[in-house]
Design a protein around this motif. Sequence first.
Motif, PDB file in Angstrom:
ATOM      1  N   THR A 171     -65.512  61.558  23.779  1.00 49.53           N
ATOM      2  CA  THR A 171     -66.513  60.501  23.901  1.00 49.53           C
ATOM      3  C   THR A 171     -65.915  59.193  23.390  1.00 49.53           C
ATOM      4  N   LEU A 172     -66.059  58.131  24.165  1.00 50.79           N
ATOM      5  CA  LEU A 172     -65.567  56.810  23.776  1.00 50.79           C
ATOM      6  C   LEU A 172     -66.673  56.108  23.001  1.00 50.79           C
ATOM      7  N   VAL A 173     -66.770  56.428  21.725  1.00 50.37           N
ATOM      8  CA  VAL A 173     -67.907  56.035  20.899  1.00 50.37           C
ATOM      9  C   VAL A 173     -68.101  54.524  20.862  1.00 50.37           C
TER      10      VAL A 173
ATOM     11  N   GLY B 290     -62.845  59.722  20.686  1.00 47.54           N
ATOM     12  CA  GLY B 290     -61.584  59.023  20.914  1.00 47.54           C
ATOM     13  C   GLY B 290     -61.783  57.527  20.958  1.00 47.54           C
ATOM     14  N   TYR B 291     -60.650  56.824  20.984  1.00 51.44           N
ATOM     15  CA  TYR B 291     -60.659  55.359  20.953  1.00 51.44           C
ATOM     16  C   TYR B 291     -60.440  54.744  22.332  1.00 51.44           C
TER      17      TYR B 291
ATOM     18  N   SER C  36     -58.908  45.138  19.718  1.00 55.93           N
ATOM     19  CA  SER C  36     -58.318  45.277  18.381  1.00 55.93           C
ATOM     20  C   SER C  36     -59.311  45.809  17.349  1.00 55.93           C
ATOM     21  N   THR C  37     -60.593  45.805  17.686  1.00 55.41           N
ATOM     22  CA  THR C  37     -61.614  46.256  16.729  1.00 55.41           C
ATOM     23  C   THR C  37     -62.168  47.636  17.062  1.00 55.41           C
ATOM     24  N   ARG C  38     -61.662  48.286  18.107  1.00 54.23           N
ATOM     25  CA  ARG C  38     -62.319  49.500  18.585  1.00 54.23           C
ATOM     26  C   ARG C  38     -62.266  50.637  17.564  1.00 54.23           C
ATOM     27  N   ARG C  39     -61.194  50.726  16.782  1.00 53.21           N
ATOM     28  CA  ARG C  39     -61.110  51.794  15.782  1.00 53.21           C
ATOM     29  C   ARG C  39     -62.140  51.585  14.673  1.00 53.21           C
ATOM     30  N   ALA C  40     -62.208  50.371  14.153  1.00 53.66           N
ATOM     31  CA  ALA C  40     -63.184  50.076  13.107  1.00 53.66           C
ATOM     32  C   ALA C  40     -64.606  50.234  13.635  1.00 53.66           C
TER      33      ALA C  40
ATOM     34  N   LEU D 101     -64.216  66.323  16.176  1.00 53.98           N
ATOM     35  CA  LEU D 101     -62.764  66.306  16.269  1.00 53.98           C
ATOM     36  C   LEU D 101     -62.328  64.947  16.795  1.00 53.98           C
ATOM     37  N   LEU D 102     -61.355  64.328  16.139  1.00 56.14           N
ATOM     38  CA  LEU D 102     -60.829  63.046  16.582  1.00 56.14           C
ATOM     39  C   LEU D 102     -59.586  63.271  17.426  1.00 56.14           C
ATOM     40  N   GLY D 103     -59.519  62.553  18.555  1.00 60.37           N
ATOM     41  CA  GLY D 103     -58.325  62.562  19.372  1.00 60.37           C
ATOM     42  C   GLY D 103     -57.480  61.336  19.059  1.00 60.37           C
ATOM     43  N   GLY D 104     -56.237  61.380  19.490  1.00 61.89           N
ATOM     44  CA  GLY D 104     -55.354  60.245  19.280  1.00 61.89           C
ATOM     45  C   GLY D 104     -53.957  60.682  18.915  1.00 61.89           C
ATOM     46  N   ALA D 105     -53.030  59.716  18.995  1.00 63.55           N
ATOM     47  CA  ALA D 105     -51.633  59.989  18.685  1.00 63.55           C
ATOM     48  C   ALA D 105     -51.434  60.121  17.188  1.00 63.55           C
ATOM     49  N   ALA D 106     -50.513  61.007  16.809  1.00 66.11           N
ATOM     50  CA  ALA D 106     -50.243  61.265  15.399  1.00 66.11           C
ATOM     51  C   ALA D 106     -49.831  59.991  14.673  1.00 66.11           C
ATOM     52  N   GLY D 107     -50.293  59.855  13.443  1.00 69.64           N
ATOM     53  CA  GLY D 107     -49.906  58.716  12.624  1.00 69.64           C
ATOM     54  C   GLY D 107     -50.773  58.635  11.385  1.00 69.64           C
ATOM     55  N   PRO D 108     -50.313  57.941  10.355  1.00 68.25           N
ATOM     56  CA  PRO D 108     -51.063  57.876   9.093  1.00 68.25           C
ATOM     57  C   PRO D 108     -52.468  57.326   9.259  1.00 68.25           C
ATOM     58  N   ARG D 109     -52.640  56.317  10.118  1.00 69.03           N
ATOM     59  CA  ARG D 109     -53.958  55.713  10.282  1.00 69.03           C
ATOM     60  C   ARG D 109     -54.950  56.713  10.857  1.00 69.03           C
ATOM     61  N   LEU D 110     -54.529  57.428  11.898  1.00 67.49           N
ATOM     62  CA  LEU D 110     -55.409  58.424  12.488  1.00 67.49           C
ATOM     63  C   LEU D 110     -55.685  59.549  11.509  1.00 67.49           C
ATOM     64  N   PHE D 111     -54.665  60.013  10.817  1.00 69.03           N
ATOM     65  CA  PHE D 111     -54.839  61.150   9.920  1.00 69.03           C
ATOM     66  C   PHE D 111     -55.760  60.805   8.750  1.00 69.03           C
ATOM     67  N   ASP D 112     -55.681  59.576   8.247  1.00 70.09           N
ATOM     68  CA  ASP D 112     -56.607  59.171   7.195  1.00 70.09           C
ATOM     69  C   ASP D 112     -58.043  59.143   7.714  1.00 70.09           C
ATOM     70  N   GLU D 113     -58.223  58.722   8.963  1.00 74.00           N
ATOM     71  CA  GLU D 113     -59.551  58.681   9.551  1.00 74.00           C
ATOM     72  C   GLU D 113     -60.098  60.089   9.770  1.00 74.00           C
ATOM     73  N   ILE D 114     -59.251  61.007  10.206  1.00 77.76           N
ATOM     74  CA  ILE D 114     -59.670  62.398  10.363  1.00 77.76           C
ATOM     75  C   ILE D 114     -60.120  62.966   9.020  1.00 77.76           C
ATOM     76  N   ALA D 115     -59.342  62.711   7.981  1.00 72.87           N
ATOM     77  CA  ALA D 115     -59.681  63.227   6.658  1.00 72.87           C
ATOM     78  C   ALA D 115     -60.974  62.629   6.133  1.00 72.87           C
ATOM     79  N   ALA D 116     -61.296  61.401   6.543  1.00 70.22           N
ATOM     80  CA  ALA D 116     -62.489  60.724   6.037  1.00 70.22           C
ATOM     81  C   ALA D 116     -63.750  61.086   6.804  1.00 70.22           C
ATOM     82  N   ARG D 117     -63.634  61.335   8.136  1.00 69.16           N
ATOM     83  CA  ARG D 117     -64.851  61.393   8.950  1.00 69.16           C
ATOM     84  C   ARG D 117     -64.941  62.571   9.913  1.00 69.16           C
TER      85      ARG D 117
END
Length: 276
Positions: free
Chosen positions: A84-86, A114-115, A130-134, A179-195
């Motif tokens: 879902t493109l929230v 997903g984003y 540029s604001t879609r993740r936030a 479940l969050l989709g997206g390419a591996a990386g610290p930003r995504l992984f922190d978001e997965i851990a948070a939400r």
Amino acid sequence: MRISTTIFLTDETITPVRLARELEQRGFAGLYLPEHTHIPVSRDTAHPAGVPLPREYARTLDPFVALGQAAAVTERLALGTGVTLVAQHDPIALAKRVATLDHLSGGRFTFGVGYGWNREEAADHGVTWSTRRALTSDRLDLMRALWAPLPTGHTSASGPSLRPSEAWPKPAGGAPRTLLGGAAGPRLFDEIAARADGWMPVGGRGLTETLPVLRAAWEAAGRDPKTLQVVPYAVLPSAGKLAHYEELGCEEVVLQLPPGGEAEVLGVLDDFARYL
């Protein structure tokens, strides 16, 4: 390991009802559907796979309507979005849609989030790229406020705030598995851990290297290591690949079906049956 499926269901493919019944009868675990509201004809964004955009992207059925049909004709089949493109949704209306589907299906819904990749599609929804993740993070928090057992508000940084509100039905389990989709990386992984409850990596490549990084972020956020869920998505299967995912601790994998008619899709299901 549970074997689920995903497919671009369109006005030209097998129907949701026929597919859902066949999946449940054959013993597949779930059905996940992608989302695109529309595809602008004049595009600047290349397809992530580097090929001309396949026909089915512009013809996808609304995933919630299609999954509602699938829920009505099955009893055990898990249902989910992938993804879902929230950021492209009104979060109050989306929270109602998610809660209703999860309630009516008896808690069978997984909220894949997903984003997005198509800038033009997002722009038509008023989303600044540029604001879609936030924006996604903020809207997920607002939705969880509506799913809370008691009226809860949400102060938004990106739009109107939510006053404490009654919102029913509630998702069957309090909140659907997310479940969050997206390419591996610290930003995504922190978001997965948070939400979220876990990660939905497309294709599942590189998990040997990336999973330890995700697990470190998960534990750093105070999450229970045993609860992290990683669900490789849109996988073209082989016995070796599925065994590798199982060794990594993946309890579910989502296999890619072709966006075809009934005969083609059922033929692929016959082939995939060897993995069940």
